[in-house]
Design a protein around this motif. Structure first.
Motif, PDB file in Angstrom:
ATOM      1  N   VAL A  74      20.098   2.192 -36.173  1.00 52.00           N
ATOM      2  CA  VAL A  74      19.091   1.355 -35.520  1.00 52.00           C
ATOM      3  C   VAL A  74      18.428   0.431 -36.535  1.00 52.00           C
ATOM      4  CG1 VAL A  74      16.848   1.404 -34.352  1.00 52.00           C
ATOM      5  CG2 VAL A  74      18.651   2.961 -33.643  1.00 52.00           C
ATOM      6  N   GLY A  75      18.151   0.974 -37.718  1.00 53.97           N
ATOM      7  CA  GLY A  75      17.534   0.151 -38.755  1.00 53.97           C
ATOM      8  C   GLY A  75      18.423  -1.007 -39.173  1.00 53.97           C
ATOM      9  N   ILE A  76      19.707  -0.742 -39.343  1.00 50.44           N
ATOM     10  CA  ILE A  76      20.644  -1.809 -39.717  1.00 50.44           C
ATOM     11  C   ILE A  76      20.728  -2.856 -38.621  1.00 50.44           C
ATOM     12  CG2 ILE A  76      23.064  -2.311 -40.201  1.00 50.44           C
ATOM     13  CD1 ILE A  76      23.256   0.450 -41.518  1.00 50.44           C
ATOM     14  N   ALA A  77      20.810  -2.395 -37.363  1.00 52.17           N
ATOM     15  CA  ALA A  77      20.885  -3.335 -36.242  1.00 52.17           C
ATOM     16  C   ALA A  77      19.615  -4.169 -36.142  1.00 52.17           C
ATOM     17  CB  ALA A  77      21.126  -2.571 -34.939  1.00 52.17           C
ATOM     18  N   ASP A  78      18.440  -3.534 -36.325  1.00 54.48           N
ATOM     19  CA  ASP A  78      17.169  -4.267 -36.303  1.00 54.48           C
ATOM     20  C   ASP A  78      17.114  -5.302 -37.419  1.00 54.48           C
ATOM     21  OD1 ASP A  78      15.857  -3.406 -34.082  1.00 54.48           O
ATOM     22  OD2 ASP A  78      14.723  -1.833 -35.087  1.00 54.48           O
ATOM     23  N   PHE A  79      17.559  -4.898 -38.603  1.00 50.20           N
ATOM     24  CA  PHE A  79      17.511  -5.791 -39.755  1.00 50.20           C
ATOM     25  C   PHE A  79      18.370  -7.029 -39.511  1.00 50.20           C
ATOM     26  CE2 PHE A  79      19.207  -7.089 -43.941  1.00 50.20           C
ATOM     27  CZ  PHE A  79      18.005  -7.428 -44.551  1.00 50.20           C
ATOM     28  N   VAL A  80      19.567  -6.833 -38.997  1.00 52.24           N
ATOM     29  CA  VAL A  80      20.472  -7.960 -38.752  1.00 52.24           C
ATOM     30  C   VAL A  80      19.981  -8.820 -37.596  1.00 52.24           C
ATOM     31  CG1 VAL A  80      22.823  -8.592 -38.088  1.00 52.24           C
ATOM     32  CG2 VAL A  80      22.454  -6.737 -39.720  1.00 52.24           C
ATOM     33  N   THR A  81      19.578  -8.159 -36.497  1.00 48.16           N
ATOM     34  CA  THR A  81      19.182  -8.907 -35.295  1.00 48.16           C
ATOM     35  C   THR A  81      17.898  -9.684 -35.520  1.00 48.16           C
ATOM     36  OG1 THR A  81      20.216  -7.223 -33.902  1.00 48.16           O
ATOM     37  CG2 THR A  81      18.683  -8.732 -32.842  1.00 48.16           C
ATOM     38  N   GLN A  82      16.831  -8.982 -35.943  1.00 53.36           N
ATOM     39  CA  GLN A  82      15.539  -9.635 -36.080  1.00 53.36           C
ATOM     40  C   GLN A  82      15.444 -10.485 -37.345  1.00 53.36           C
ATOM     41  OE1 GLN A  82      12.034  -7.379 -34.965  1.00 53.36           O
ATOM     42  NE2 GLN A  82      13.309  -5.705 -34.211  1.00 53.36           N
ATOM     43  N   GLY A  83      16.129 -10.068 -38.387  1.00 52.73           N
ATOM     44  CA  GLY A  83      16.038 -10.815 -39.630  1.00 52.73           C
ATOM     45  C   GLY A  83      16.949 -12.025 -39.701  1.00 52.73           C
ATOM     46  N   LEU A 102      19.637 -17.800 -32.844  1.00 54.82           N
ATOM     47  CA  LEU A 102      19.677 -17.942 -31.396  1.00 54.82           C
ATOM     48  C   LEU A 102      18.516 -18.769 -30.869  1.00 54.82           C
ATOM     49  CD1 LEU A 102      20.718 -14.313 -30.388  1.00 54.82           C
ATOM     50  CD2 LEU A 102      22.128 -16.372 -30.282  1.00 54.82           C
ATOM     51  N   HIS A 103      17.394 -18.748 -31.598  1.00 52.13           N
ATOM     52  CA  HIS A 103      16.226 -19.497 -31.151  1.00 52.13           C
ATOM     53  C   HIS A 103      16.469 -21.003 -31.155  1.00 52.13           C
ATOM     54  CE1 HIS A 103      12.004 -21.045 -31.337  1.00 52.13           C
ATOM     55  NE2 HIS A 103      11.879 -20.140 -30.397  1.00 52.13           N
ATOM     56  N   LYS A 104      17.473 -21.448 -31.873  1.00 54.20           N
ATOM     57  CA  LYS A 104      17.807 -22.873 -31.866  1.00 54.20           C
ATOM     58  C   LYS A 104      18.400 -23.300 -30.522  1.00 54.20           C
ATOM     59  CE  LYS A 104      18.786 -22.907 -36.844  1.00 54.20           C
ATOM     60  NZ  LYS A 104      19.822 -23.131 -37.897  1.00 54.20           N
ATOM     61  N   PHE A 105      18.922 -22.344 -29.775  1.00 55.49           N
ATOM     62  CA  PHE A 105      19.584 -22.643 -28.507  1.00 55.49           C
ATOM     63  C   PHE A 105      18.843 -22.079 -27.291  1.00 55.49           C
ATOM     64  CE2 PHE A 105      22.728 -22.114 -31.896  1.00 55.49           C
ATOM     65  CZ  PHE A 105      23.338 -23.366 -31.896  1.00 55.49           C
ATOM     66  N   PHE A 106      18.027 -21.030 -27.486  1.00 55.94           N
ATOM     67  CA  PHE A 106      17.328 -20.396 -26.370  1.00 55.94           C
ATOM     68  C   PHE A 106      15.854 -20.220 -26.734  1.00 55.94           C
ATOM     69  CE2 PHE A 106      21.665 -18.697 -26.651  1.00 55.94           C
ATOM     70  CZ  PHE A 106      22.182 -19.130 -25.426  1.00 55.94           C
ATOM     71  N   LEU A 115      23.665   1.167 -30.818  1.00 55.29           N
ATOM     72  CA  LEU A 115      23.765  -0.109 -31.530  1.00 55.29           C
ATOM     73  C   LEU A 115      23.475  -1.281 -30.598  1.00 55.29           C
ATOM     74  CD1 LEU A 115      26.848   0.223 -33.930  1.00 55.29           C
ATOM     75  CD2 LEU A 115      24.463  -0.200 -34.569  1.00 55.29           C
ATOM     76  N   VAL A 116      24.057  -1.251 -29.404  1.00 55.07           N
ATOM     77  CA  VAL A 116      23.824  -2.316 -28.435  1.00 55.07           C
ATOM     78  C   VAL A 116      22.366  -2.319 -27.998  1.00 55.07           C
ATOM     79  CG1 VAL A 116      24.480  -3.234 -26.175  1.00 55.07           C
ATOM     80  CG2 VAL A 116      26.214  -2.236 -27.665  1.00 55.07           C
ATOM     81  N   TYR A 117      21.811  -1.120 -27.801  1.00 55.28           N
ATOM     82  CA  TYR A 117      20.399  -1.003 -27.417  1.00 55.28           C
ATOM     83  C   TYR A 117      19.490  -1.616 -28.486  1.00 55.28           C
ATOM     84  CZ  TYR A 117      15.908   1.145 -26.275  1.00 55.28           C
ATOM     85  OH  TYR A 117      14.582   1.353 -25.992  1.00 55.28           O
ATOM     86  N   ALA A 118      19.783  -1.295 -29.746  1.00 56.44           N
ATOM     87  CA  ALA A 118      18.981  -1.843 -30.836  1.00 56.44           C
ATOM     88  C   ALA A 118      19.092  -3.367 -30.899  1.00 56.44           C
ATOM     89  CB  ALA A 118      19.411  -1.225 -32.167  1.00 56.44           C
ATOM     90  N   PHE A 119      20.262  -3.890 -30.581  1.00 58.28           N
ATOM     91  CA  PHE A 119      20.451  -5.343 -30.527  1.00 58.28           C
ATOM     92  C   PHE A 119      19.557  -5.960 -29.446  1.00 58.28           C
ATOM     93  CE2 PHE A 119      22.742  -8.848 -28.390  1.00 58.28           C
ATOM     94  CZ  PHE A 119      22.651  -9.805 -29.385  1.00 58.28           C
ATOM     95  N   GLY A 120      19.559  -5.370 -28.243  1.00 59.90           N
ATOM     96  CA  GLY A 120      18.721  -5.889 -27.168  1.00 59.90           C
ATOM     97  C   GLY A 120      17.250  -5.801 -27.494  1.00 59.90           C
ATOM     98  N   LYS A 121      16.832  -4.663 -28.022  1.00 59.65           N
ATOM     99  CA  LYS A 121      15.434  -4.481 -28.410  1.00 59.65           C
ATOM    100  C   LYS A 121      15.061  -5.448 -29.532  1.00 59.65           C
ATOM    101  CE  LYS A 121      12.292  -0.776 -29.817  1.00 59.65           C
ATOM    102  NZ  LYS A 121      12.090  -1.175 -31.221  1.00 59.65           N
ATOM    103  N   GLY A 122      16.014  -5.714 -30.424  1.00 59.19           N
ATOM    104  CA  GLY A 122      15.761  -6.656 -31.513  1.00 59.19           C
ATOM    105  C   GLY A 122      15.598  -8.079 -31.033  1.00 59.19           C
TER     106      GLY A 122
END
Length: 284
Positions: free
Chosen positions: A123-132, A138-142, A179-186
Motif C-alpha cells: 500500500v505504501g509503494i502504491a501510495d507513493f507512486v500514485t500520489q507522488g 493525470l491532473h493535466k487531463f482531468f 494494490l488496485v484499491y491503494a491506486f483508487g484511494k491514492g
C-alpha cells in the motif's frame, strides 16, 4: 507530493516498527511517540506562521479547542458542506476496512502479522507512486472532481472483491485487489484535499482543513464499531456495505461535478479568476 511522503512513511514505518519490536511489543509505540515530539519541535521552529495577526483578525480563544468547533465553518460554507457530505460515506467505509481487514484475512486465509505487514508495504509503494507521481500527471487531463469520482469508484469495486474472498479464499486475489484499491484511494485523497482547499478563502484554509480532518476522525470512531457489528452477522457483510457506501459517495461526487458551476467559491478565488480573465482579455 504530501501523499507521496505519506506513502513513503508506509514503506519505511513497518520496517522500523518491526526492528524496534525486538526490544518489546511496546517499543514501536514509544518510538512513534518520540518521533511525533521531534516532528512537533520541527514544525514549531521551522514552519513560519501563514497568517499575521493584523487588527480585526480573530485571536485564539480557549473555546477554540472545543472538538466540535471545527465544524462551525461548515454551516456558512456551502461548497465545503457539499464536499464533506459527499465524502463522509467513503470515509466510513474506509474506517470499517481499517478496523476489520486484519481479522478478516486472519480468519479466512490464516494470515499472520508478517503477511499483513507486507500488505502495508505494498500500500505504501502504491501510495507513493500514485500520489507522488501519477496524480500530478493525470491532473493535466482531468480535474479534481473527475479524479475523485474515479478513485472512489475503483475503491468501491475492490470492496466487492474483498467480499468475494469468503467464497474463493485466493491469497493472490488479495495482493492484486489491495494494490488496485491503494491506486483508487491514492487518486481520491489528494484530489479531495485540493477541492477542500479551493472551497475556502486564503484566511480560512485552516478551518476548512480542520473540518475535513475532524470529519475523518469522527468516521474512524463510527466505522470500526459498525464494521465489527456487521462482521458478527456475516464475515463479508462489512465489505458489501463498504461497496454500497462508496458508490453512494461516487454518485454524490458526480452530482457535484455536474453542478460545479453552482458551487459558491470564496471571494478571494472569484477575484483571482476575474483578475486572470481580465489580464488575458487585455493581452488579446
Amino acid at each position: 507530493m504530501i501523499g507521496g511522503a505519506i506513502g513513503l512513511g508506509f514503506i519505511i514505518g513497518p520496517a522500523i516498527g518491526g526492528f524496534a519490536a525486538r526490544w518489546g511489543l511496546s517499543a514501536p509505540m514509544y518510538l512513534a511517540a518520540a518521533m511525533c515530539l521531534v516532528n512537533l519541535g520541527w514544525a514549531y521552529f521551522a514552519l513560519p506562521e501563514t497568517i499575521s495577526l493584523q487588527p480585526g483578525r480573530s485571536t485564539f480563544k480557549w473555546s477554540d479547542i472545543n472538538p466540535l468547533a471545527a465544524f462551525k465553518g461548515i454551516r456558512s460554507n456551502t461548497a465545503l458542506r457539499s464536499l464533506l457530505l459527499a465524502s463522509v460515506f467513503h470515509f466510513i467505509a474506509f474506517a470499517q476496512l481499517q478496523g476489520n481487514i486484519a481479522v478478516y484475512f486472519k480468519d479466512l486465509l490464516a494470515w499472520n502479522a508478517s503477511q499483513m505487514g507486507f500488505i502495508f508495504l505494498m500500500v505504501g509503494i502504491a501510495d507513493f507512486v500514485t500520489q507522488g507521481y501519477l496524480v500530478g500527471k493525470l491532473h493535466k487531463f482531468f480535474d479534481e472532481q473527475k479524479l475523485s469520482v474515479a478513485g472512489i469508484s475503483i475503491a468501491g469495486a475492490m470492496y466487492l472483491v474483498f467480499a468475494s474472498l469468503i467464497r474463493f479464499h485466493i491469497a493472490g486475489e488479495v495482493y492484486i485487489a489491495y494494490l488496485v484499491y491503494a491506486f483508487g484511494k491514492g487518486l481520491f485523497e489528494p484530489s479531495m484535499s485540493a477541492l477542500v482547499s479551493k472551497s475556502a478563502g486564503n484566511n480560512e484554509q485552516g478551518k476548512a482543513q480542520g473540518s475535513y480532518q475532524s470529519l475523518q476522525s469522527l468516521t474512524r470512531v463510527i466505522g470500526p464499531v459498525t464494521g465489527a457489528f456487521l462482521y458478527s452477522i456475516h464475515k463479508s457483510l462489512p465489505y458489501l456495505v463498504c461497496a454500497i457506501l462508496t458508490f453512494v459517495s461516487a454518485i454524490l461526487f458526480s452530482r457535484l461535478k455536474n453542478e460545479r458551476h453552482r458551487l459558491p467559491l470564496s471571494n478571494e478565488i472569484a477575484h483571482f479568476f476575474d483578475a486572470k480573465n481580465k489580464t488575458v482579455n487585455e493581452q488579446d
